[in-house]
Write a protein that holds these residues in place. Structure first.
Motif, PDB file in Angstrom:
ATOM      1  N   PRO A  32      10.974  10.327   7.281  1.00  0.00           N
ATOM      2  CA  PRO A  32       9.819   9.468   7.533  1.00  0.00           C
ATOM      3  C   PRO A  32       8.490  10.224   7.504  1.00  0.00           C
ATOM      4  CG  PRO A  32      11.535   9.063   9.163  1.00  0.00           C
ATOM      5  CD  PRO A  32      11.957  10.246   8.356  1.00  0.00           C
ATOM      6  N   ALA A  33       8.513  11.520   7.760  1.00  0.00           N
ATOM      7  CA  ALA A  33       7.278  12.309   7.744  1.00  0.00           C
ATOM      8  C   ALA A  33       6.710  12.434   6.327  1.00  0.00           C
ATOM      9  CB  ALA A  33       7.531  13.693   8.333  1.00  0.00           C
ATOM     10  N   LYS A  34       7.555  12.261   5.310  1.00  0.00           N
ATOM     11  CA  LYS A  34       7.101  12.392   3.924  1.00  0.00           C
ATOM     12  C   LYS A  34       6.575  11.091   3.336  1.00  0.00           C
ATOM     13  CE  LYS A  34      10.136  16.218   2.731  1.00  0.00           C
ATOM     14  NZ  LYS A  34      11.228  16.663   1.861  1.00  0.00           N
ATOM     15  N   LEU A  35       6.658   9.995   4.092  1.00  0.00           N
ATOM     16  CA  LEU A  35       6.158   8.723   3.595  1.00  0.00           C
ATOM     17  C   LEU A  35       4.638   8.752   3.522  1.00  0.00           C
ATOM     18  CD1 LEU A  35       8.405   6.234   5.596  1.00  0.00           C
ATOM     19  CD2 LEU A  35       8.531   6.773   3.167  1.00  0.00           C
ATOM     20  N   PRO A  36       4.048   8.070   2.545  1.00  0.00           N
ATOM     21  CA  PRO A  36       2.588   8.035   2.460  1.00  0.00           C
ATOM     22  C   PRO A  36       2.005   7.224   3.609  1.00  0.00           C
ATOM     23  CG  PRO A  36       3.550   6.587   0.823  1.00  0.00           C
ATOM     24  CD  PRO A  36       4.673   7.332   1.466  1.00  0.00           C
ATOM     25  N   GLU A  37       0.731   7.440   3.873  1.00  0.00           N
ATOM     26  CA  GLU A  37       0.043   6.688   4.923  1.00  0.00           C
ATOM     27  C   GLU A  37       0.015   5.211   4.551  1.00  0.00           C
ATOM     28  OE1 GLU A  37      -1.388   7.563   7.911  1.00  0.00           O
ATOM     29  OE2 GLU A  37      -0.359   9.461   7.587  1.00  0.00           O
ATOM     30  N   GLN A  38       0.125   4.360   5.560  1.00  0.00           N
ATOM     31  CA  GLN A  38       0.039   2.926   5.305  1.00  0.00           C
ATOM     32  C   GLN A  38      -1.374   2.558   4.927  1.00  0.00           C
ATOM     33  OE1 GLN A  38       1.177   0.541   8.624  1.00  0.00           O
ATOM     34  NE2 GLN A  38       3.248   0.283   7.888  1.00  0.00           N
ATOM     35  N   ARG A  39      -1.479   1.693   3.932  1.00  0.00           N
ATOM     36  CA  ARG A  39      -2.805   1.226   3.519  1.00  0.00           C
ATOM     37  C   ARG A  39      -3.180   0.027   4.368  1.00  0.00           C
ATOM     38  NH1 ARG A  39      -3.733   1.406  -2.760  1.00  0.00           N
ATOM     39  NH2 ARG A  39      -5.703   0.723  -1.914  1.00  0.00           N
ATOM     40  N   ARG A  40      -4.423  -0.026   4.760  1.00  0.00           N
ATOM     41  CA  ARG A  40      -4.911  -1.138   5.568  1.00  0.00           C
ATOM     42  C   ARG A  40      -5.883  -2.023   4.796  1.00  0.00           C
ATOM     43  NH1 ARG A  40      -1.668  -2.169   9.656  1.00  0.00           N
ATOM     44  NH2 ARG A  40      -0.984  -0.244  10.603  1.00  0.00           N
ATOM     45  N   ASP A  41      -6.016  -1.804   3.507  1.00  0.00           N
ATOM     46  CA  ASP A  41      -6.966  -2.586   2.714  1.00  0.00           C
ATOM     47  C   ASP A  41      -6.263  -3.650   1.859  1.00  0.00           C
ATOM     48  OD1 ASP A  41      -5.754  -0.767   1.055  1.00  0.00           O
ATOM     49  OD2 ASP A  41      -7.548  -0.293  -0.070  1.00  0.00           O
ATOM     50  N   VAL A  42      -5.210  -4.237   2.404  1.00  0.00           N
ATOM     51  CA  VAL A  42      -4.464  -5.258   1.691  1.00  0.00           C
ATOM     52  C   VAL A  42      -5.299  -6.534   1.671  1.00  0.00           C
ATOM     53  CG1 VAL A  42      -2.383  -6.672   1.718  1.00  0.00           C
ATOM     54  CG2 VAL A  42      -2.256  -4.263   2.356  1.00  0.00           C
ATOM     55  N   ARG A  43      -5.435  -7.113   0.496  1.00  0.00           N
ATOM     56  CA  ARG A  43      -6.192  -8.355   0.332  1.00  0.00           C
ATOM     57  C   ARG A  43      -5.310  -9.369  -0.381  1.00  0.00           C
ATOM     58  NH1 ARG A  43      -9.394  -7.869   3.853  1.00  0.00           N
ATOM     59  NH2 ARG A  43     -11.272  -6.667   3.687  1.00  0.00           N
TER      60      ARG A  43
END
Length: 103
Positions: A32-43
């Motif tokens: 799980p540490a290698k997962l990319p950061e979650q994006r919060r700009d979902v439209r």
């Protein structure tokens, strides 16, 4: 119908699973540490069929109008479902989804 399809299991249970040792459960194999950061700009798109419509009418002679209608319905449904998945995953708030779609 062939004879092979008419045969019934004589074993009773009807299960085709192999009997014997069960495979051991394995945990998640990823880190799980290698997962990319979650994006919060979902439209959520208000016009999901813009790109396909920019390509012109579908190449279905005699059926262009109805095909466009059905394709648009599929694009609308996919946006609705992706919005629901984004809300379920916590990427957007359900209230934001209602505000963006103007409902």
């Amino acid at each position: 119908m062939s004879a092979a399809r008419r045969r019934r299991n004589k074993g009773g249970g009807g299960s085709n699973r192999r009997k014997g040792k069960k495979k051991p459960q394995v945990g998640f194999w990823g880190d799980p540490a290698k997962l990319p950061e979650q994006r919060r700009d979902v439209r959520i798109s208000t016009e999901p069929a813009v790109v396909p419509h920019s390509l012109g009418p579908p190449p279905l002679p005699g059926h262009e109008t109805i095909a466009e209608h059905y394709f648009t319905a599929v694009y609308d449904k996919s946006v609705t479902l992706s919005g629901a998945l984004a809300a379920a995953a916590g990427l957007i708030e359900p209230d934001e989804l209602v505000d963006e779609l103007g409902e």
